[in-house]
Design a protein around this motif. Sequence first.
Motif, PDB file in Angstrom:
ATOM      1  N   ASP A   1     -12.256  -2.697   2.204  1.00 26.45           N
ATOM      2  CA  ASP A   1     -11.728  -1.811   3.413  1.00 26.45           C
ATOM      3  C   ASP A   1     -10.385  -0.953   2.201  1.00 26.45           C
ATOM      4  OD1 ASP A   1      -9.641  -0.681   5.745  1.00 26.45           O
ATOM      5  OD2 ASP A   1      -8.135  -1.812   5.150  1.00 26.45           O
ATOM      6  N   GLU A   2      -9.451  -1.543   1.352  1.00 28.14           N
ATOM      7  CA  GLU A   2      -8.766  -0.945   1.106  1.00 28.14           C
ATOM      8  C   GLU A   2      -8.937  -0.448  -0.579  1.00 28.14           C
ATOM      9  OE1 GLU A   2      -6.461  -4.204  -0.954  1.00 28.14           O
ATOM     10  OE2 GLU A   2      -4.891  -4.011   0.696  1.00 28.14           O
TER      11      GLU A   2
ATOM     12  N   LEU B   1       0.998  -1.279   0.017  1.00 26.12           N
ATOM     13  CA  LEU B   1      -0.005  -0.332  -0.027  1.00 26.12           C
ATOM     14  C   LEU B   1       0.719   1.027   0.101  1.00 26.12           C
ATOM     15  CD1 LEU B   1      -2.725  -1.428   1.926  1.00 26.12           C
ATOM     16  CD2 LEU B   1      -2.901  -0.768  -0.440  1.00 26.12           C
TER      17      LEU B   1
ATOM     18  N   VAL C   1     -10.489   5.840  -2.707  1.00 20.31           N
ATOM     19  CA  VAL C   1      -9.224   5.245  -2.601  1.00 20.31           C
ATOM     20  C   VAL C   1      -8.199   6.009  -2.251  1.00 20.31           C
ATOM     21  CG1 VAL C   1      -7.388   3.534  -4.152  1.00 20.31           C
ATOM     22  CG2 VAL C   1     -10.472   3.078  -3.837  1.00 20.31           C
TER      23      VAL C   1
ATOM     24  N   ARG D   1      -4.828   7.142   5.714  1.00 23.02           N
ATOM     25  CA  ARG D   1      -3.427   5.950   6.318  1.00 23.02           C
ATOM     26  C   ARG D   1      -2.165   6.163   5.948  1.00 23.02           C
ATOM     27  NH1 ARG D   1      -4.367  -0.269   5.914  1.00 23.02           N
ATOM     28  NH2 ARG D   1      -5.678   0.297   4.540  1.00 23.02           N
TER      29      ARG D   1
ATOM     30  N   ILE E   1      -5.618   6.235   0.841  1.00 20.94           N
ATOM     31  CA  ILE E   1      -4.165   5.824   1.509  1.00 20.94           C
ATOM     32  C   ILE E   1      -3.547   6.691   2.063  1.00 20.94           C
ATOM     33  CG2 ILE E   1      -4.884   4.156  -0.578  1.00 20.94           C
ATOM     34  CD1 ILE E   1      -3.456   6.006  -2.384  1.00 20.94           C
TER      35      ILE E   1
ATOM     36  N   GLY F   1      -4.762 -10.593   1.217  1.00 20.32           N
ATOM     37  CA  GLY F   1      -5.352  -9.586  -0.070  1.00 20.32           C
ATOM     38  C   GLY F   1      -4.875 -11.021  -1.296  1.00 20.32           C
TER      39      GLY F   1
END
Length: 446
Positions: free
Chosen positions: A331-332, A249, A435, A442, A439, A305
Amino acid sequence: MTSVPAVSPTGSVPALPAPTGRFDADHTALRLYIAHTDRLLGLLPPRPARDRAQAERAAALHEARRTGRHDFLARHAPQAYEVLTDGRTVRRRLPDLVRQAQTRLPGLVPTAAQLADDHSRIQAHKEGHEVDLGVFFGALLRSSPAGNHLIDTMLHPAPGSRDRLGDFRRHDVVELDTVTVRRHGPAAHVTFRNGHCLNAEDNRLIADMETAVDLALLDERVRVGVLRGGPVDHPRYSGRRVFSAGINLKDLRNGAISYTDFLLGRELGYVNKLAHGLLTPDTGWSAPAAVHKPWVAAVDSFAIGGGMQLLLVVDRVLAAEGAFFSLPAADEGIVPGLGNLRLTRLTGARLARQVLLSGRRLRAGEAGAELVCDEVVPADRLSDAVDRAVAELAAPAVVANRAMLALAEEPRETLRSYLAEFAVVQAERIYSPDVLDRIERRWARP
């Protein structure tokens, strides 16, 4: 058909001329239209510097361009593929198809300069030209003659694999940057060595994995392949084996995950070879269409994943006590490869939806996990379990039955239809606002 309006940074988005149904005329119109909208986009500031009106203008231009490319390919994808592959006499892998389109059919895909500029930016700051590659590959895969030829092309050995085969036969080991493939008796043990990121998948690992899988399938001494993660550096798991943490990620956020080489190339490349074998040009008339071999996956710690996706195509899954499996698509925010196609076959619809839509983890030994995991053993007995599985799967009749199972469980037309939609949807998802926001949030965490 060949005229375009004057360049203006404002106003309505220009319309593409009506199609004629003739390949050359429609391509000329598309080429001029894309060149015109390229100039309009060039009048706008880079993506992160745009105000709301400029962002909406750019989005409208991109949507119009993609519609034009989609409409052209909806009519002419088979003929375009014939041009790009010299009448299907040349097998071109995904990146080469893009390069050929840039040269032979300009306007059909983004230019090399546009893709290179995007590659230099973090994901949230890219223009999003890879979405247009999704339009391109999705259309090719929807066409039966083009799509089947492309799938077969990607099942052939990757460039450089045969060059490594001699070393593998002489030394029984090949050390790649992120993967080791080593032969022990009838088994080729493929070990992930991306320890700095919990054996997560990045562009380099995807390329190395295809080489390793090719070597295992090309070497006639190998009867069984084994996938396992090597020790990692993460403080929580330091020195322990981890199967895979899925997509990297951090690389995705930094714009270092390639759509062509990773997100689509992974599915058509090494993962599809695990499922459907390797095609070679030198098989005789009585040989199977592809070189099939059974595969064992040994899961230490977890398979997340893309790691769990591999469990859906191998023939025996062994796990250490305490290991877990998950597909964190919810989640991703991206599509978990062909997991949506393959998981339901193993688990049934209800459990598949819990895993894919709600993020349910399956823990080795708990109810439901047995549908993706054949055996759970103490961590210090996992290697012994691998040896037993190899001995069982090395039996002569396994290969033929495995090939027939693959044919029955995942027919070519089913695979091609899924890949065609996946090519488009995944390209859209990696540039979708949710998305990108996820990210970045995160990334901002300590």
